[in-house]
Design an enzyme around this catalytic site. Structure first.
Site, PDB file in Angstrom:
ATOM      1  N   PRO A  48      -2.061   0.009  18.977  1.00 32.50           N
ATOM      2  CA  PRO A  48      -2.339  -0.631  17.634  1.00 32.50           C
ATOM      3  C   PRO A  48      -2.484   0.346  16.829  1.00 32.50           C
ATOM      4  CG  PRO A  48      -4.062  -1.695  18.562  1.00 32.50           C
ATOM      5  CD  PRO A  48      -3.529  -0.982  19.800  1.00 32.50           C
ATOM      6  N   HIS A  95       0.911  -1.180   0.052  1.00 36.43           N
ATOM      7  CA  HIS A  95      -0.055  -0.132   0.104  1.00 36.43           C
ATOM      8  C   HIS A  95       0.830   1.418   0.146  1.00 36.43           C
ATOM      9  CE1 HIS A  95      -3.746  -1.867   1.587  1.00 36.43           C
ATOM     10  NE2 HIS A  95      -3.611  -2.619   0.656  1.00 36.43           N
ATOM     11  N   TYR A 131       4.621   6.483   9.599  1.00 40.68           N
ATOM     12  CA  TYR A 131       3.858   5.415   9.215  1.00 40.68           C
ATOM     13  C   TYR A 131       4.476   4.407   8.486  1.00 40.68           C
ATOM     14  CZ  TYR A 131      -0.430   2.615   8.666  1.00 40.68           C
ATOM     15  OH  TYR A 131      -1.469   1.636   8.918  1.00 40.68           O
ATOM     16  N   LYS A 152       2.565  -0.553  14.843  1.00 37.75           N
ATOM     17  CA  LYS A 152       4.191  -0.414  15.198  1.00 37.75           C
ATOM     18  C   LYS A 152       4.496  -1.595  15.854  1.00 37.75           C
ATOM     19  CE  LYS A 152       5.281   3.126  13.083  1.00 37.75           C
ATOM     20  NZ  LYS A 152       5.318   2.622  11.742  1.00 37.75           N
ATOM     21  N   TYR A 208      -8.708   4.956   8.584  1.00 38.33           N
ATOM     22  CA  TYR A 208      -8.735   5.073   9.858  1.00 38.33           C
ATOM     23  C   TYR A 208      -9.803   6.288  10.252  1.00 38.33           C
ATOM     24  CZ  TYR A 208      -4.021   2.965  10.660  1.00 38.33           C
ATOM     25  OH  TYR A 208      -3.214   2.069  10.675  1.00 38.33           O
TER      26      TYR A 208
HETATM   27  C1  PHB Z   1      -4.502  -4.725  11.391  1.00 38.56           C
HETATM   28  O1  PHB Z   1      -4.746  -5.133   9.908  1.00 38.56           O
HETATM   29  O2  PHB Z   1      -4.739  -5.662  12.116  1.00 38.56           O
HETATM   30  C2  PHB Z   1      -4.022  -3.547  11.709  1.00 38.56           C
HETATM   31  C3  PHB Z   1      -3.830  -2.496  10.614  1.00 38.56           C
HETATM   32  C4  PHB Z   1      -3.473  -1.171  11.138  1.00 38.56           C
HETATM   33  C5  PHB Z   1      -3.348  -0.906  12.453  1.00 38.56           C
HETATM   34  C6  PHB Z   1      -3.880  -1.820  13.357  1.00 38.56           C
HETATM   35  C7  PHB Z   1      -4.149  -3.236  13.201  1.00 38.56           C
HETATM   36  O3  PHB Z   1      -3.040   0.435  12.968  1.00 38.56           O
END
Ligand code: PHB
Ligand code: APR
Length: 398
Positions: free
Chosen positions: A300, A78, A392, A304, A208
């Site tokens: 999460p 991505h 990120y 990271k 997000y």
């Molecule tokens: C996930 O796909 O499990 C995932 C992706 C992004 C995050 C946290 C978990 O910030």
């Protein structure tokens, strides 16, 4: 005494998560022997659903270590994420903002499967389903690991060094004598309810979402599998969340315009994850080195956790290689300070992502307006978006 003759290795590793397994693999590439002791079965660690986003540097490192074939076939690269707030999406373009860097969406348990396969193919030793694991003699130059294998009598492994890669609930951090470590901690007053579903992801990149009902995240594992999360109370009872309620809530929080509809499908797995920021300092005492979740936890939101675990063991493998190849001890001595610099930057970023997206109990309307202003700033300022993109996709590993 029911103890067998002592085994011997150079590095004794506790825990077969990404940290322990990758450390063992990197040491093997450098000609250094190790044995991994893990309390769970191989089936358990290979099926444990965890995070799924790798920084560019993490994916590159796995490739360089010869572990990239399946990841490059099945993982999804991505080059951006979407911030969704006030019902509108705003793309943060990593290709533009972070020098063409991207992230690799590939489940942590897939990384674990690849690592176990590589270790076993190279004759690596992993003791699964061990019980009564303990570490001894950490201040001596012959530390050891004691454990009982699933079938058989108690054993002891004499080591030069021990790597504590046994996660947040492991024994290594606790084996360090009182007063030698300082813990820094923030427990968040919310958790994430996560599902894995047989559903085509409703967006091509991760979303997000900031919403008055709480944070939501749309992620994925493949073109056919979605991974979705909802902010919930830390005391939430999963039994109160039948699949239909989860889908309804996700649809409400992720909505982007009148026609937008979340793709649904069979829920394969669901669970609740508490949220915490945690660091212990230092990450080494005597001949014990902590790596990954045993030394630090991030919420999460910044994706990271696995990346930090991998960066730690890259440093540790380099330091151990310098020790065995040229008797240098400087990198070993600097291990904790080197890792903590990066760990704290990832802590800061994870906290920042968490605090702009979540509802906090006791917040006032001012706080929501401030969060939206901050998201809008990131969405419209190249300087702010660049800061998000470089964190990120990953700060340099050193
Ligand atoms: C996930 O796909 O499990 C995932 C992706 C992004 C995050 C946290 C978990 O910030
Ligand atoms: N003895 C041996 N093994 C143990 C013990 C013990 N006493 N206690 C725990 N373990 C094992 C766990 O079963 C697990 O397999 O240690 C391993 C630790 O692995 P992880 O928890 O995956 O930690 P780490 O390798 O540091 O990777 C960090 O995992 O939790 C996620 O978000 C986190 O993505 C990050 C990653």
């Amino acid at each position: 005494m029911a103890q067998q003759a002592a085994l011997r290795t150079q590095i004794g590793i506790i825990g077969a998560g990404p940290a322990g397994l990758l450390l063992s693999h990197l040491l093997h590439l450098a000609g250094i022997a190790s044995i991994i002791v893990e309390t769970q079965t191989r089936q358990h660690v290979e099926a444990r659903i965890r995070a799924g986003v790798m920084e560019q540097g993490t994916a590159d490192l796995l490739r360089e270590a010869g572990l990239g074939q399946r990841m490059d076939r099945e993982g999804l690269v991505h080059h951006g994420i979407e911030l969704r707030f006030c019902g509108q999406g705003h793309r943060i373009d990593f290709a533009d903002l972070a020098n063409g860097q991207g992230v690799m969406v590939y489940g942590q348990h897939e990384v674990v499967k690849d690592l176990i396969a590589a270790r076993l193919a190279a004759g690596g030793e992993i003791v699964f389903a061990a019980s009564k694991v303990s570490v001894e003699g950490l201040d001596s130059d012959r530390p050891s690991i004691r454990f009982t294998p699933p079938e058989g009598r108690a054993q002891e492994i004499a080591c030069d060094f021990i790597a504590g890669c046994d996660g947040f609930h492991g024994i290594c951090r606790l084996a360090i004598s009182n007063g030698a470590l300082t813990a820094f901690e923030r427990v968040y007053p919310f958790a994430w309810l996560g599902i894995l579903a047989e559903a085509t992801p409703s967006a091509e990149e991760l979303v997000y979402a900031h919403h008055a009902r709480g944070f939501a995240l749309l992620s994925m594992r493949s073109p056919a599998i979605s991974r979705l999360y909802l902010q919930c109370a830390p005391t939430e009872d999963i039994a109160q969340w039948p699949d239909e309620r989860i889908w309804d809530e996700l649809q409400l929080r992720l909505v982007a315009g009148p026609g937008w509809h979340l793709t649904q499908g069979r829920v394969l797995q669901k669970g609740i994850t508490p949220m915490r920021s945690f660091v212990v300092e230092p990450m080494q005492v005597g001949r014990l080195f902590l790596a990954g979740d045993s030394a630090h936890i991030v919420p999460p939101t910044g994706a990271k956790g696995m990346n930090l675990a991998i960066a730690d063991v890259v440093m540790l493998a380099r330091a151990l290689e310098a020790f065995y190849k040229s008797r240098r001890t400087d990198l070993l001595e600097a291990y904790s300070a080197t890792c903590l610099k990066r760990v704290w930057k990832a802590q800061r970023f994870s906290w920042w992502m968490t605090q702009i997206f979540h509802r906090f109990p006791g917040e006032v309307p001012f706080d929501q307006r401030r969060q939206i202003a901050e998201l809008d700033y990131v969405a419209t300022s190249t300087a702010a978006a660049t800061a998000l993109a470089e964190n990120y996709t990953g700060l340099p590993m050193l």
